[in-house]
Design a protein around this motif. Structure first.
Motif, PDB file in Angstrom:
ATOM      1  N   LEU A 159      47.152  28.480  49.516  1.00 52.62           N
ATOM      2  CA  LEU A 159      48.446  29.042  49.126  1.00 52.62           C
ATOM      3  C   LEU A 159      48.650  30.365  49.858  1.00 52.62           C
ATOM      4  CD1 LEU A 159      48.163  28.235  45.330  1.00 52.62           C
ATOM      5  CD2 LEU A 159      49.614  27.085  46.986  1.00 52.62           C
ATOM      6  N   ASN A 160      49.887  30.627  50.215  1.00 55.27           N
ATOM      7  CA  ASN A 160      50.200  31.813  51.013  1.00 55.27           C
ATOM      8  C   ASN A 160      50.118  33.075  50.158  1.00 55.27           C
ATOM      9  OD1 ASN A 160      51.548  33.808  52.644  1.00 55.27           O
ATOM     10  ND2 ASN A 160      52.373  32.106  53.835  1.00 55.27           N
ATOM     11  N   PRO A 161      49.342  34.069  50.606  1.00 53.48           N
ATOM     12  CA  PRO A 161      49.154  35.258  49.761  1.00 53.48           C
ATOM     13  C   PRO A 161      50.405  36.110  49.568  1.00 53.48           C
ATOM     14  CG  PRO A 161      48.079  35.540  51.900  1.00 53.48           C
ATOM     15  CD  PRO A 161      48.517  34.108  51.813  1.00 53.48           C
ATOM     16  N   LYS A 205      56.265  33.022  39.251  1.00 53.71           N
ATOM     17  CA  LYS A 205      56.631  34.227  39.996  1.00 53.71           C
ATOM     18  C   LYS A 205      55.401  35.004  40.459  1.00 53.71           C
ATOM     19  CE  LYS A 205      61.075  34.978  37.676  1.00 53.71           C
ATOM     20  NZ  LYS A 205      60.962  34.363  36.318  1.00 53.71           N
ATOM     21  N   ASP A 206      54.215  34.517  40.059  1.00 54.14           N
ATOM     22  CA  ASP A 206      52.981  35.203  40.453  1.00 54.14           C
ATOM     23  C   ASP A 206      52.548  34.787  41.856  1.00 54.14           C
ATOM     24  OD1 ASP A 206      52.782  36.668  38.190  1.00 54.14           O
ATOM     25  OD2 ASP A 206      51.285  35.407  37.209  1.00 54.14           O
ATOM     26  N   TYR A 207      51.605  35.552  42.379  1.00 52.40           N
ATOM     27  CA  TYR A 207      51.035  35.258  43.693  1.00 52.40           C
ATOM     28  C   TYR A 207      49.644  34.665  43.508  1.00 52.40           C
ATOM     29  CZ  TYR A 207      54.881  38.056  45.375  1.00 52.40           C
ATOM     30  OH  TYR A 207      56.124  38.521  45.652  1.00 52.40           O
ATOM     31  N   VAL A 208      49.145  34.074  44.576  1.00 51.77           N
ATOM     32  CA  VAL A 208      47.889  33.317  44.448  1.00 51.77           C
ATOM     33  C   VAL A 208      46.720  34.213  44.042  1.00 51.77           C
ATOM     34  CG1 VAL A 208      47.319  33.434  46.926  1.00 51.77           C
ATOM     35  CG2 VAL A 208      46.422  31.576  45.537  1.00 51.77           C
ATOM     36  N   HIS A 209      46.751  35.493  44.415  1.00 53.67           N
ATOM     37  CA  HIS A 209      45.619  36.343  44.029  1.00 53.67           C
ATOM     38  C   HIS A 209      45.564  36.568  42.515  1.00 53.67           C
ATOM     39  CE1 HIS A 209      48.771  39.449  44.155  1.00 53.67           C
ATOM     40  NE2 HIS A 209      48.023  40.096  43.296  1.00 53.67           N
ATOM     41  N   GLN A 210      46.657  36.227  41.843  1.00 49.33           N
ATOM     42  CA  GLN A 210      46.660  36.353  40.385  1.00 49.33           C
ATOM     43  C   GLN A 210      46.199  35.068  39.704  1.00 49.33           C
ATOM     44  OE1 GLN A 210      50.720  37.615  41.038  1.00 49.33           O
ATOM     45  NE2 GLN A 210      50.443  39.217  39.510  1.00 49.33           N
ATOM     46  N   TYR A 211      45.898  34.041  40.520  1.00 53.40           N
ATOM     47  CA  TYR A 211      45.446  32.753  39.992  1.00 53.40           C
ATOM     48  C   TYR A 211      43.927  32.635  40.131  1.00 53.40           C
ATOM     49  CZ  TYR A 211      50.034  30.486  39.568  1.00 53.40           C
ATOM     50  OH  TYR A 211      51.293  30.116  39.189  1.00 53.40           O
TER      51      TYR A 211
ATOM     52  N   MET B 230      47.679  31.519  62.003  1.00 51.74           N
ATOM     53  CA  MET B 230      48.098  30.131  62.232  1.00 51.74           C
ATOM     54  C   MET B 230      46.964  29.142  61.956  1.00 51.74           C
ATOM     55  SD  MET B 230      51.296  30.181  62.812  1.00 51.74           S
ATOM     56  CE  MET B 230      51.700  28.537  63.406  1.00 51.74           C
ATOM     57  N   GLU B 231      45.723  29.632  61.949  1.00 51.23           N
ATOM     58  CA  GLU B 231      44.578  28.752  61.679  1.00 51.23           C
ATOM     59  C   GLU B 231      44.222  28.699  60.192  1.00 51.23           C
ATOM     60  OE1 GLU B 231      42.549  27.283  64.363  1.00 51.23           O
ATOM     61  OE2 GLU B 231      44.368  27.790  65.446  1.00 51.23           O
ATOM     62  N   THR B 232      44.891  29.515  59.378  1.00 52.94           N
ATOM     63  CA  THR B 232      44.452  29.601  57.985  1.00 52.94           C
ATOM     64  C   THR B 232      44.840  28.366  57.181  1.00 52.94           C
ATOM     65  OG1 THR B 232      46.456  30.800  57.476  1.00 52.94           O
ATOM     66  CG2 THR B 232      44.488  32.117  57.801  1.00 52.94           C
ATOM     67  N   GLY B 233      44.162  28.226  56.038  1.00 52.74           N
ATOM     68  CA  GLY B 233      44.376  27.076  55.168  1.00 52.74           C
ATOM     69  C   GLY B 233      45.801  26.962  54.662  1.00 52.74           C
ATOM     70  N   HIS B 234      46.431  28.104  54.368  1.00 48.72           N
ATOM     71  CA  HIS B 234      47.772  27.983  53.776  1.00 48.72           C
ATOM     72  C   HIS B 234      48.803  27.533  54.796  1.00 48.72           C
ATOM     73  CE1 HIS B 234      49.162  31.948  55.239  1.00 48.72           C
ATOM     74  NE2 HIS B 234      47.957  32.386  54.946  1.00 48.72           N
ATOM     75  N   ILE B 235      48.599  27.879  56.074  1.00 43.19           N
ATOM     76  CA  ILE B 235      49.509  27.385  57.106  1.00 43.19           C
ATOM     77  C   ILE B 235      49.306  25.878  57.291  1.00 43.19           C
ATOM     78  CG2 ILE B 235      50.044  27.473  59.578  1.00 43.19           C
ATOM     79  CD1 ILE B 235      51.098  29.895  58.119  1.00 43.19           C
ATOM     80  N   ARG B 251      58.527  32.517  58.000  1.00 38.98           N
ATOM     81  CA  ARG B 251      58.394  32.825  56.583  1.00 38.98           C
ATOM     82  C   ARG B 251      56.939  32.855  56.121  1.00 38.98           C
ATOM     83  NH1 ARG B 251      60.650  31.873  51.125  1.00 38.98           N
ATOM     84  NH2 ARG B 251      59.388  30.163  50.396  1.00 38.98           N
ATOM     85  N   HIS B 252      56.130  31.952  56.693  1.00 39.80           N
ATOM     86  CA  HIS B 252      54.755  31.839  56.213  1.00 39.80           C
ATOM     87  C   HIS B 252      53.771  32.682  57.015  1.00 39.80           C
ATOM     88  CE1 HIS B 252      55.223  28.376  53.334  1.00 39.80           C
ATOM     89  NE2 HIS B 252      56.396  28.397  53.934  1.00 39.80           N
ATOM     90  N   ALA B 253      53.954  32.749  58.323  1.00 40.41           N
ATOM     91  CA  ALA B 253      52.932  33.423  59.145  1.00 40.41           C
ATOM     92  C   ALA B 253      53.268  34.892  59.387  1.00 40.41           C
ATOM     93  CB  ALA B 253      52.762  32.689  60.474  1.00 40.41           C
TER      94      ALA B 253
END
Lengths: 378, 337
Positions: A159-161, A205-211, B230-235, B251-253
């Motif tokens: 998940l994106n931080p 509404k939380d971020y992954v570091h809160q999970y 770009m190599e990370t798991g979330h991407i 938006r993601h990177a």
């Protein structure tokens, strides 16, 4: 002559069988490293299911993938050596094997997300009856997340931080369906709730570091299932989680997939979780499926010596001793010419080195006709 | 609330750091060889005159007593007087500071523009032309000293092709009426296009010189973090669920990359605001860098201390601002669960 059908041969090369024995590289046309896949090769594949009325949801046939390693490389790797695998509509299939056996690479090939440098050498992947190997990136992007989804190990890294968890789920929904932002947000909250996350409205509404790790994997599952895919590939979904959470998360994955009447392909190195989660299983070794069939039949009466050794080593680990299979998984450079397990196999003899055993129906008294094995000794 | 506590803590650090800076610069300038009193009265003065001036300036007092006096002045906003220009240091710095800030700001803007965009593009396309260009420019930027690059640009654009104006300060035309102290902005406020053009023309070469030099590390950092991201798991997960490439990148990177890159940018800006001595000298730029150099040449303590204090302060403030911004923007520091 009795062992002949056990070896992988093409109908066209029937007359050459005897010659093939002496010169296994004559099979090179099956696994030609130098020529990239031509159009026709995709269709020209041994198809053991040809006359089935209902094709399975996912069918991987004779899939071979190699790393060319650049023009100057003299040692190309061939980690997938002709994988055969199918997942029926609504079923749960486990893909089991040691690290490096090619499980995750098979999943990447199915998703159309092979790592840089990897190349499909031959084979076919059909999903919902449609050939998707070599489909355009645009088409695959439409498929991914909507009909076909995957989740990985280490959920907190998935998940994106810097984006909210709910926002990430909502974005997947908006990409695949024509819904308003507000509706996608509401659906994200609903999904989190279905995955058993308490207080989902606030947690969205939380971020992954809160999970926590377990919560993050529930959120990743929500994301993967957000558009009701027909097939979920779960690639080691509980690896890296606390032992107490593994069971919970696994149960949730199975439950949520079956609630949606979807299919599950569970990739794992842990043979111990297979019995509790899946009806069917396939055992992979060195880029090939060694054995497949109903879980209780494969685990109860393994037909391939490799499966038997894997079960034995798992059982001894559980009893506090390590009884690993002697030897290591081979590094595959170029096409196989013999059974890949022959060097480590207690039952191996000359016959095993005469060619690569094809995945064939086991037949006889042992087990149902769903059982397949790639071993000349079985 | 967390933000207020954070800002208060950071401000306390800032004061401690400034206090350290005043002490060190005071110590170093007092240890410089040469008696400023002798320089002030000139070579023809006799020893008694020199002694009288030394006495008047308090240079014969013990070190700690001089430092105590200096700190007392500092707290009342007095940076002392330049013996060479015979102006209060605050006046001199007030006149020259806008020149440095204007140059530094344009250089930073240009550096961020080229380095961050090229860094992102080259990270996305390995073995491409943009990647080779990025290698060449970042290699040039980190390996070439800025004064040399400035001289080469002058030689080419002023000396050979004669398309750049002579490097004689901030403008060769009219000085626009003072509002902000930045000639380009003041000219625009006054609506004077001629003044804007001549001020801008003077800015181009020093800006480009600095932008190449400080853009190089910025480019490397951007490219490195972008590749890593770009190599990370979330991407990978986002791609595996069909998120389009445009959103993956924008938006993601990129937001993940901007945090470390903006820290680097802040460091660069702090460095530039301290006066880029060599580039100011090459282009006869009347900023605080060239002011400090002249002051050192004349054993003129007060301006040196003033400039060092100002650069330390601006560095610390830029850094503090960036940290506070991150504190607000980055969810990992903003929300503690």
């Amino acid at each position: 002559m009795s062992t002949m059908p056990a070896h992988e041969t093409r109908p066209s090369s029937e007359e050459g069988d005897l010659l093939d024995m002496g010169d296994p590289l004559a099979e090179g046309d099956l696994l030609d490293m130098d020529t990239p896949l031509a159009e026709g090769d995709l269709l020209d594949v041994d198809d053991p299911y040809e006359d089935e009325d209902f094709p399975p949801l996912l069918r991987v046939s004779d899939l071979a993938v190699g790393f060319s390693g650049g023009k100057r490389s003299t040692h190309p790797l061939t980690p997938l050596q002709g994988v055969n695998l199918s997942v029926e509509e609504g079923s749960a299939v486990a893909l089991v094997g040691e690290s490096g056996s090619g499980k995750s690479l098979t999943a990447s090939a199915v998703m159309g997300m092979l790592p840089a440098g990897a190349e499909v050498l031959r084979g076919s992947v059909s999903f919902e009856g449609e050939e998707i190997l070599g489909a355009s990136e645009k088409h695959m992007r439409e498929l991914r997340g909507s009909r076909l989804a995957i989740m990985f190990q280490n959920p907190r890294a998935s998940l994106n931080p810097v984006l909210t968890v709910g926002g990430q789920i909502a974005e997947v929904i908006r990409v695949h369906e024509d819904v308003k932002r507000k509706e996608s947000r509401e659906r994200a909250v609903d999904l989190l709730e279905q995955m058993g996350i308490p207080n989902p409205g606030r947690r969205a509404k939380d971020y992954v570091h809160q999970y926590s790790g377990g919560m993050a994997q529930r959120a990743a599952l929500a994301m993967a299932l957000s558009c009701r895919p027909r097939l979920l590939i779960a690639d080691e979904p509980t690896t890296g989680l606390d032992a107490t959470l593994q069971q919970q998360v696994l149960e949730l994955v199975v439950e949520q997939v079956s609630e949606r009447q979807a299919s599950l392909l569970l990739i794992t190195h842990d043979i111990g979780i297979v019995g509790r989660t899946c009806e069917q299983m396939a055992v992979m070794y060195a880029g090939r499926v060694m054995e497949s069939g109903p879980v209780e039949e494969v685990l109860g009466d393994p037909a391939n010596p490799y499966t038997a050794e894997l079960i034995k080593s798992y059982a001894t680990v559980r009893h506090g001793r390590m009884n690993s299979i002697p030897g290591v998984v081979p590094t595959l450079r170029g096409p196989l010419v013999e059974c890949a397990f022959a060097d480590r196999c207690p039952k191996a003899d000359e016959e095993c080195r005469e060619g690569v055993p094809a995945l064939r129906e086991l037949g006889g008294q042992r087990g149902s006709d769903e059982r397949k094995v790639a071993c000349v000794k079985a | 609330m967390a933000l207020l506590a954070y800002v208060a803590r950071r401000l306390a650090y800032l004061l401690v750091a400034l206090f350290g800076v005043t002490f060190i610069t005071f110590l170093v300038t007092r240890r410089l060889p040469g008696n400023p009193a002798a320089l002030i009265v000139g070579v023809l003065a006799d020893q008694s005159t020199i002694d009288a001036v030394t006495e008047r300036l308090g240079l014969n007092e013990p070190f700690w007593s001089q430092y105590y006096k200096y700190m007392g002045q500092l707290f009342s906003g007095d940076l002392g007087e330049s013996w060479f220009t015979s102006n209060p240091v605050t006046t001199d710095i007030g006149n020259r500071w806008p020149a440095t800030v204007e140059l530094a700001s344009y250089a930073l803007a240009l550096a961020v523009l080229w380095a961050v965009s090229l860094g992102v593009i080259s990270a996305l396309r390995r073995r491409s032309l943009s990647n080779r260009l990025a290698d060449a420019l970042s290699g040039l930027g980190v390996s070439v000293p800025e004064f040399w690059l400035g001289l080469i640009l002058l030689l080419a654009f002023f000396g050979t092709w004669k398309i750049a104006p002579a490097p004689l300060g901030r403008t060769l035309g009219e000085i626009p009426p003072d509002v902000t102290g930045f000639y380009t902005i003041d000219a625009l406020i006054a609506g004077d296009w001629g003044a804007f053009r001549s001020a801008a023309a003077q800015l181009i070469l020093p800006t480009v010189t600095l932008a190449i030099v400080i853009g190089a590390p910025l480019l490397r950092i951007t490219r490195g973090f972008m590749r890593e991201t770009m190599e990370t798991g979330h991407i990978r997960f986002a791609r595996a669920l069909g998120i389009p490439r445009r959103s993956i990148v924008l938006r993601h990177a990129i937001p993940n990359v901007l945090l470390p890159v903006s820290t680097m940018g802040a460091m660069m800006y702090g460095y530039l605001l301290g006066g880029t001595v060599l580039v100011e000298v090459v282009f006869a730029w009347p900023g605080i860098g060239s002011y400090a150099v002249k002051a050192i040449e004349h054993s003129d303590f007060a301006p040196v201390q003033g400039v060092v204090l100002l650069s330390a302060l601006s560095y610390l403030i830029v850094y503090l601002t960036m940290d506070i911004l991150h504190f607000v923007v980055d969810p990992r520091t903003r929300t503690h669960s």
